[in-house]
Structures are given as C-alpha cells and as structure tokens.
Write a protein that holds these residues in place. Structure first.
Motif, short mmCIF file in Angstrom:
data_model
loop_
_atom_site.label_atom_id
_atom_site.label_comp_id
_atom_site.label_asym_id
_atom_site.label_seq_id
_atom_site.Cartn_x
_atom_site.Cartn_y
_atom_site.Cartn_z
N ILE A 212 119.94 -7.69 -25.60
CA ILE A 212 119.14 -8.31 -24.55
C ILE A 212 120.05 -9.21 -23.72
O ILE A 212 121.07 -9.70 -24.21
CB ILE A 212 117.96 -9.13 -25.12
N ASP A 213 119.67 -9.43 -22.47
CA ASP A 213 120.43 -10.38 -21.66
C ASP A 213 119.86 -11.78 -21.89
O ASP A 213 118.88 -11.95 -22.63
CB ASP A 213 120.48 -9.98 -20.19
N TYR A 214 120.47 -12.77 -21.26
CA TYR A 214 120.07 -14.15 -21.53
C TYR A 214 118.73 -14.51 -20.91
O TYR A 214 118.17 -15.56 -21.19
CB TYR A 214 121.18 -15.10 -21.09
N SER A 215 118.16 -13.61 -20.12
CA SER A 215 116.80 -13.80 -19.59
C SER A 215 115.77 -13.08 -20.45
O SER A 215 114.58 -13.12 -20.16
CB SER A 215 116.72 -13.27 -18.15
N GLY A 216 116.23 -12.39 -21.50
CA GLY A 216 115.33 -11.67 -22.39
C GLY A 216 115.08 -10.23 -22.00
O GLY A 216 114.27 -9.55 -22.62
N ASN A 217 115.77 -9.74 -20.97
CA ASN A 217 115.60 -8.34 -20.55
C ASN A 217 116.34 -7.41 -21.51
O ASN A 217 117.48 -7.68 -21.89
CB ASN A 217 116.14 -8.14 -19.13
N LEU A 218 115.71 -6.32 -21.85
CA LEU A 218 116.28 -5.35 -22.77
C LEU A 218 117.44 -4.60 -22.11
O LEU A 218 117.29 -4.01 -21.04
CB LEU A 218 115.20 -4.35 -23.21
N LYS A 219 118.63 -4.63 -22.74
CA LYS A 219 119.79 -3.90 -22.25
C LYS A 219 120.05 -2.64 -23.08
O LYS A 219 120.67 -1.70 -22.62
CB LYS A 219 121.05 -4.78 -22.28
N ASN B 29 126.33 -3.70 -21.49
CA ASN B 29 125.19 -3.09 -20.80
C ASN B 29 124.54 -1.99 -21.62
O ASN B 29 123.64 -1.31 -21.14
CB ASN B 29 125.64 -2.54 -19.44
N VAL C 298 124.98 -11.24 -22.50
CA VAL C 298 124.25 -10.30 -23.36
C VAL C 298 124.48 -10.69 -24.81
O VAL C 298 125.58 -11.05 -25.19
CB VAL C 298 124.71 -8.85 -23.09
#
Length: 169
Positions: free
Chosen positions: A13-20, A51, A1
């Motif tokens: 964001i995580d390393y896949s670009g998902n919003l945390k 998270n 993250v």
C-alpha cells in the motif's frame, strides 16, 4: 510504499492507504537497504518494485541481496542450489552450488562456494578464482590461501598455483 497484512496475506500500500499490490503474499521482506520487496507467493520467492511490478519471478526457494550490490545482485536458491542473479534476473554466478557466502568479515572480495562437497572461490562477476576442488579453504592474508585435501594442508596463491605442497598435518 510499505507492506500491510490483511486476512493472513500481505500486500503493498502507499502512504495514503491506496493498494499498490493485492494481498497475495505469504511473507514480505523489506528493509532500508532495498528499492524492492522480496516476497513469498505460493511457497516461492520473487521480487516486486514499490509499484507492485514483478522484478524477479516467483520461482526461487530463497532470495537475499548481496552485501555489495544491495539493489543490483541477489543470492538465490533454486532446486536446492545457490547462485547469484542481477535485478533483471540475468545469471551472474550459475545456480549450481551447495553453498555460497554472502559476506565474510575481514574476508576476501570473492564468494566462497561449495560444489559437490568441495570448496572454491568465485569473483563477484562470476569468474572462478579458485576452482571448487578443496576440502577446506582459509583466507587469512592477501598473499596465500590455506587449503586442505584428504586431511592434509598446504598453500596456494591467488592464481591457484601450489606454493606449499598439500602434505602437512
């Protein structure tokens, strides 16, 4: 993250670009030293984990990890005064000091503190070692502490017992 900035605000964001965590922070402070993100939200500092879960409430004017407990204890400033809390927001050293040291190269293990303009030393677990009653404190060896009051100097030991009267210029 990691953190990212969008439209002038920061989020996680995580390393896949998902919003945390949503883009709500004015500032995010992170480093390899921490499992947490220190962030500023609406002018106050707090902490989240990777998270986006709040660890420390956003109620402080300042937060920084202590040099010895990077993920466990933090110097905070609230209402203009400093103290130390743990990562569950329990108070270790009361938030009542004008100043509190974080790390002094070659210095003691204790924190230098200032309260009502007077200096003292407090242990890492919050025990008063030397009460804040001196104008200045200098620790430059393991046996004696140089102190001053009203422009005069003397020495005390680590039990706050007077060794040399405070009478020297």
């Amino acid at each position: 993250v990691t953190y990212a900035k969008k439209d002038g605000k920061f989020g996680l964001i995580d390393y896949s670009g998902n919003l945390k965590y949503p883009f709500e922070f004015n500032e995010v402070i992170s480093g390899s030293y921490s499992d947490y993100f220190i962030a500023n939200k609406s002018g106050k500092y707090g902490m989240t984990d990777k998270n986006g879960k709040h660890i420390i409430s956003f109620s402080y004017e300042f937060i920084t990890p202590t040099f010895y407990g990077k993920n466990e204890s933090f110097i905070v400033k609230q209402n203009g005064l400093f103290g130390i809390i743990d990562n569950k927001e329990n108070i270790i050293i009361a938030i009542e000091y004008q100043e509190i040291s974080n790390w002094v190269e070659y210095g003691p293990k204790e924190h230098f503190v200032t309260k009502k303009g007077k200096k003292g030393l407090i242990s890492r677990n919050g025990e008063i070692v030397i009460p804040p009653v001196y104008d200045e404190i200098l620790v430059d060896n393991s046996k004696l502490i140089k102190v001053s009051k009203d422009g005069l100097f003397g020495t005390i030991n680590w039990k706050n017992e007077l060794i040399h009267k405070i009478e020297f210029e």
